[in-house]
Design an enzyme around this catalytic site. Structure first.
Site, short mmCIF file in Angstrom:
data_model
loop_
_atom_site.label_atom_id
_atom_site.label_comp_id
_atom_site.label_asym_id
_atom_site.label_seq_id
_atom_site.Cartn_x
_atom_site.Cartn_y
_atom_site.Cartn_z
N CYS A 1 3.11 1.49 3.01
CA CYS A 1 3.87 0.72 2.71
C CYS A 1 5.34 1.43 2.11
CB CYS A 1 4.05 -0.73 2.45
SG CYS A 1 2.72 -1.20 3.53
N CYS B 1 1.16 -1.02 -0.08
CA CYS B 1 0.10 -0.10 -0.16
C CYS B 1 1.01 1.26 -0.06
CB CYS B 1 -1.00 0.21 1.17
SG CYS B 1 0.03 -0.08 2.53
#
Lengths: 365, 79
Positions: free
Chosen positions: B13, B10
């Site tokens: 991250c 995501c």
């Protein structure tokens, strides 16, 4: 309830997790309190100034006629944008502080070992205050299941976390009053509790990918974070920077659509197909809403504009709940741990709950 | 020293990976930042929220995007 001692997965001799910041000195706390008071005072002054300034801008500075379509749209946009952004900043700040008391691990420790019915209710309530991002849905799901929290309770949490959205709640309160906000809170929680309970009764564990159960772990432990007053205020400010920084384009887009509807869609146009008498409008709103994905803050200006043009509250709320609670990206992420059958049942049960709420609102109000 | 960033890909991250890479470069550690994107691998670290930063097999931070400075503090040798 005695809380279990923190258990580190690695040998205790090695470095401990990030050391807690030293306890705030009294002087630092005092300064934070002062800055907080000044900040809140500035916020209140800015909020009070929105109406006169926006009216002056649209009708004096731009010289638009108050009765014209363009005037209506521009005034709506100039009034709603600062109002929504200011409300959003305040709410996100407050929620950021509340959330500094909760973590996914702590919520898990509270839920572990609870019976199904009590667990469903608690899970739905904790879903409101626990920090949650749909990209963390899978680790969270596994983390819950592996300590033995029942599937239905876990699903109650996963419904409530996005659906009962604190931003939506406070914005509904600010725009439509406490009754609509309370109805949203109560029905959102009910859907999470009941659908989790129903899904638990259906015994769907066999549709969870089997490897999830391989890593069963006995204990639910969590680590307390020592933040102090200043640390919590900082967390609140971080949340504002992060969330408002991320959602403001959605908010602007939502308000622009809302402004367009406000100025250009004739009064009562929506009554025929979004009004109370059209029973099929509720399922239609849900079907349109499920694949759509928007932030709660972006969808509320649209909701406000639709309501103003004669759409029924139940239909509009059903649409909003479907948009924010069920999203395609989250389903795709959950596919890693759930078989398609279970995802389909999950979506079906939650969507049915939302439709029932829509019809209930339309019938009662 | 082994540095891993856990996350299912995501946006957050990626932000943590970038911050960690910057911290590693500033400290001139000369190690690569490993990305762990497989959910089953991530779950072996017993984290419940991503992104997470793992140093030498130990979870040092979870569920947060850290600034490069904060990552640097975690990468310094512990007393």
């Amino acid at each position: 309830m005695p809380l279990p001692v923190v258990e580190s997965p690695a040998p205790a001799c090695c470095a401990p997790p990030p050391a807690p910041p030293p306890a705030a000195a009294p002087g630092r706390t005092g300064r934070t309190a002062l800055l907080l008071a000044v900040g809140l005072g500035t916020w209140a002054a800015a909020y009070a100034a929105i109406q006169p300034v926006s009216e002056w801008l649209s009708f004096r500075a731009l010289g638009l006629a108050p009765a014209s379509r363009l005037g209506q749209s521009v005034a709506f946009f100039l009034f709603d944008t600062p109002k929504v952004l200011l409300l959003l900043a305040l709410i996100v700040f407050a929620v950021g502080i509340v959330r500094s008391f909760f973590t996914a691990e702590r919520t898990r420790a509270i839920l572990a070992g609870k019976r199904e019915s009590v667990g469903n209710v608690l899970a739905a309530l904790l879903g409101i205050v626990t920090p949650f991002c749909s990209c963390s849905a899978v680790p969270l799901f596994i983390g819950f299941v592996e300590v033995g929290i029942p599937l239905g309770v876990t699903l109650s949490f996963l419904v409530s976390a996005p659906m009962v959205n604190e931003i939506a709640l406070v914005m509904l309160f600010g725009m439509f009053g406490w009754k609509v906000a309370a109805l949203y809170l109560a029905t959102g929680l009910s859907i999470a509790i009941v659908s989790g309970f129903v899904l638990g009764r259906l015994k769907l564990e066999r549709f969870v990918e089997p490897w999830v159960y391989e890593s069963m772990q006995a204990e639910a432990t969590f680590q307390k974070e020592r933040l102090g007053f200043t640390g919590r205020v900082q967390k609140g400010l971080e949340a504002v920077r992060e969330i408002v920084g991320k959602v403001w384009p959605w908010v602007l887009a939502g308000i622009a659509i809302g402004a367009g509807i406000h100025g250009y869609v004739p009064e009562g146009l929506l009554v025929s197909f979004m009004g109370k008498s059209a029973w099929w409008s509720v399922p239609l709103a849900v079907i349109i809403g499920v694949p759509m994905y928007s932030n709660a803050a972006g969808i509320i200006p649209v909701v406000e504009a639709l309501l103003g043009k004669g759409a029924a509250l139940g239909t509009v709320l059903a649409f909003m709940m479907a948009v924010i609670a069920l999203s395609l990206p989250e389903m795709i992420i959950l596919r890693k741990v759930l078989k398609p059958r279970l995802i389909a049942v999950f979506v079906g049960v939650v969507a049915t709950g939302i439709m029932l709420v829509g019809w209930l609102f339309n019938a009662v109000l | 020293m082994r540095i891993q960033v856990l996350g299912t890909g995501c946006a957050k991250c990626k932000q943590l990976t970038a911050a960690t890479e910057q911290a590693v470069a500033e400290l001139a550690l000369g190690v690569a930042v490993e990305k762990v994107e497989d959910v089953r691998e991530i779950m072996k670290f017993r984290v419940m929220s991503t992104p997470a930063l793992v140093v030498d097999g130990q979870v040092r931070s979870a569920g947060k995007v850290l600034s490069p400075a904060a990552v640097k503090a975690l990468l310094q040798p512990q007393p």
